[in-house]
Design an enzyme around this catalytic site. Structure first.
Site, PDB file in Angstrom:
ATOM      1  N   GLU A   1     -15.223  52.793  -7.163  1.00  0.00           N
ATOM      2  CA  GLU A   1     -14.930  53.933  -8.061  1.00  0.00           C
ATOM      3  C   GLU A   1     -13.850  53.564  -9.067  1.00  0.00           C
ATOM      4  OE1 GLU A   1     -14.356  56.686  -4.855  1.00  0.00           O
ATOM      5  OE2 GLU A   1     -16.519  56.598  -4.468  1.00  0.00           O
TER       6      GLU A   1
ATOM      7  N   ASN B   1     -10.971  56.391   3.861  1.00  0.00           N
ATOM      8  CA  ASN B   1     -10.551  56.498   2.465  1.00  0.00           C
ATOM      9  C   ASN B   1     -10.774  57.943   2.028  1.00  0.00           C
ATOM     10  OD1 ASN B   1     -10.186  56.360  -0.279  1.00  0.00           O
ATOM     11  ND2 ASN B   1     -11.913  54.995  -0.677  1.00  0.00           N
TER      12      ASN B   1
ATOM     13  N   GLY C   1     -16.601  60.063   3.034  1.00  0.00           N
ATOM     14  CA  GLY C   1     -16.855  61.464   3.388  1.00  0.00           C
ATOM     15  C   GLY C   1     -16.624  61.807   4.854  1.00  0.00           C
TER      16      GLY C   1
ATOM     17  N   LYS D   1     -10.002  59.370  -0.724  1.00  0.00           N
ATOM     18  CA  LYS D   1     -10.261  59.534  -2.168  1.00  0.00           C
ATOM     19  C   LYS D   1      -9.440  60.716  -2.707  1.00  0.00           C
ATOM     20  CE  LYS D   1     -14.683  57.325  -1.390  1.00  0.00           C
ATOM     21  NZ  LYS D   1     -16.070  57.156  -1.750  1.00  0.00           N
TER      22      LYS D   1
ATOM     23  N   SER E   1     -21.556  55.480   3.285  1.00  0.00           N
ATOM     24  CA  SER E   1     -22.261  56.471   4.100  1.00  0.00           C
ATOM     25  C   SER E   1     -22.214  56.185   5.606  1.00  0.00           C
ATOM     26  CB  SER E   1     -23.716  56.637   3.631  1.00  0.00           C
ATOM     27  OG  SER E   1     -23.743  57.111   2.305  1.00  0.00           O
TER      28      SER E   1
ATOM     29  N   HIS F   1     -11.734  49.248  -5.289  1.00  0.00           N
ATOM     30  CA  HIS F   1     -12.824  50.131  -4.853  1.00  0.00           C
ATOM     31  C   HIS F   1     -13.807  50.316  -6.009  1.00  0.00           C
ATOM     32  CE1 HIS F   1     -14.994  53.688  -3.590  1.00  0.00           C
ATOM     33  NE2 HIS F   1     -14.634  53.359  -2.366  1.00  0.00           N
TER      34      HIS F   1
ATOM     35  N   GLU G   1     -18.880  47.160   0.266  1.00  0.00           N
ATOM     36  CA  GLU G   1     -19.348  48.519   0.009  1.00  0.00           C
ATOM     37  C   GLU G   1     -20.414  48.495  -1.078  1.00  0.00           C
ATOM     38  OE1 GLU G   1     -16.190  51.578   1.354  1.00  0.00           O
ATOM     39  OE2 GLU G   1     -15.918  51.173  -0.770  1.00  0.00           O
TER      40      GLU G   1
ATOM     41  N   GLY H   1     -21.429  57.562  -0.778  1.00  0.00           N
ATOM     42  CA  GLY H   1     -21.558  58.991  -1.032  1.00  0.00           C
ATOM     43  C   GLY H   1     -22.993  59.450  -1.241  1.00  0.00           C
TER      44      GLY H   1
HETATM   45  P1  13P Z   1     -18.781  57.358   1.803  1.00  0.00           P
HETATM   46  O1  13P Z   1     -18.508  57.067   3.257  1.00  0.00           O
HETATM   47  O2  13P Z   1     -18.500  58.791   1.428  1.00  0.00           O
HETATM   48  O3  13P Z   1     -20.146  56.893   1.401  1.00  0.00           O
HETATM   49  O4  13P Z   1     -17.733  56.497   0.955  1.00  0.00           O
HETATM   50  C1  13P Z   1     -17.570  55.170   1.264  1.00  0.00           C
HETATM   51  C2  13P Z   1     -16.399  54.658   0.537  1.00  0.00           C
HETATM   52  O5  13P Z   1     -16.409  54.577  -0.686  1.00  0.00           O
HETATM   53  C3  13P Z   1     -15.205  54.263   1.307  1.00  0.00           C
HETATM   54  O6  13P Z   1     -14.298  53.592   0.530  1.00  0.00           O
END
Ligand code: 13P
Length: 252
Positions: free
Chosen positions: A97, A9, A235, A11, A213, A95, A167, A173
């Site tokens: 976010e 992803n 990330g 983002k 993560s 998601h 998640e 993150g």
């Molecule tokens: P990270 O791997 O950066 O923690 O993000 C996870 C995520 O939100 C994937 O959708």
């Protein structure tokens, strides 16, 4: 046997040129990994270019969100039909976010999941608790509610096409991943909720990804858990080498 699925992803990252450079590199690193489903989720602006570039490859392309209407006066929104038209086969829905910053609710997630399936897309439905939920012992309740509401009304055929991503918000993150046992515990809960709503057999077939993560050094251990069928990577998916290492970790 559930086929592992590793999705990146991206983002709010990567211009079209950056996205294209990335997929050229990724193809050279993950070609021939047929037993693992590999997916990238660029921003809307790069979907079409990335899907074209990956046309003859086994790597799939996902959008990061969609709207449930097909057309109309909904400024800024994108429909399932448009996402399919751009060459995608998947879409991430709900998601954390989107839930945290853009007012997504379990009900809007459900409308989007249905629209995605109706439009021919595979939805990757995200669920996960906040830190305060976990600390106050509400993880199971929160995840169960998100899941039950998110997949409400889906037929057996629909749920079998759907991918669930667990998640935990506190792991996204932050570099603080859920331990493999913590992930397994919630994945097994998710599978039992699906078994209750559908059947054991269906629950055994639905794939459940872990996200939060995930990186090349923790991926293999997380993916070795019996109910962890893949990863949704943020990330670490922005760098082709580290994303490819995570894909390789899912072979073990
Ligand atoms: P990270 O791997 O950066 O923690 O993000 C996870 C995520 O939100 C994937 O959708």
């Amino acid at each position: 046997m559930r086929r592992p699925i590793i999705a990146g992803n991206w983002k709010l990252n990567k211009t079209i040129d950056q996205a294209l450079d990335f997929v050229v590199e990724l193809q050279s690193l993950v070609d021939g990994t047929g037993d693992v489903e590999v997916v990238v989720a660029p921003a809307f602006t790069a979907l079409s270019a990335v899907a074209n570039a990956l046309n003859n490859s086994s790597i799939g392309v996902s959008a990061q969100d969609l709207y449930w209407e097909n057309s109309g006066a909904f400024t800024g929104e994108i429909s399932a039909e448009m996402i399919v038209d751009s060459g995608c086969s998947y879409v991430i829905v709900g998601h954390s976010e989107r839930r945290q910053f853009f007012g997504e609710t379990n009900q809007s997630v459900n409308q989007k999941v249905k629209a995605a399936l109706e439009g021919g897309l595979v939805p990757i439905v995200c669920v996960g608790e906040m830190l305060e939920d976990r600390e106050s012992g509400k993880t199971k309740k929160v995840v169960t509610n998100q899941l039950v509401d998110g997949i409400d009304g889906l037929s057996k055929t629909d749920i079998l096409r759907t991918i669930i991503a667990y998640e935990p918000v506190w792991a996204i993150g932050t570099g603080k991943t859920a331990s493999p046992d913590q992930a397994q515990e919630v994945h097994s809960l998710i599978r039992s909720v699906i078994a209750t709503s559908y059947s054991d057999q269906i629950a055994e077939s639905v794939r459940i990804q872990y996200g939060g993560s995930v990186n090349p050094s923790n991926a293999a251990e997380l993916l070795s858990k019996p109910d962890v069928d893949g990863a949704l990577v943020g990330g670490a998916s922005l760098d082709a080498d580290s994303f490819a290492e995570i894909v390789r970790a899912s072979h073990q």
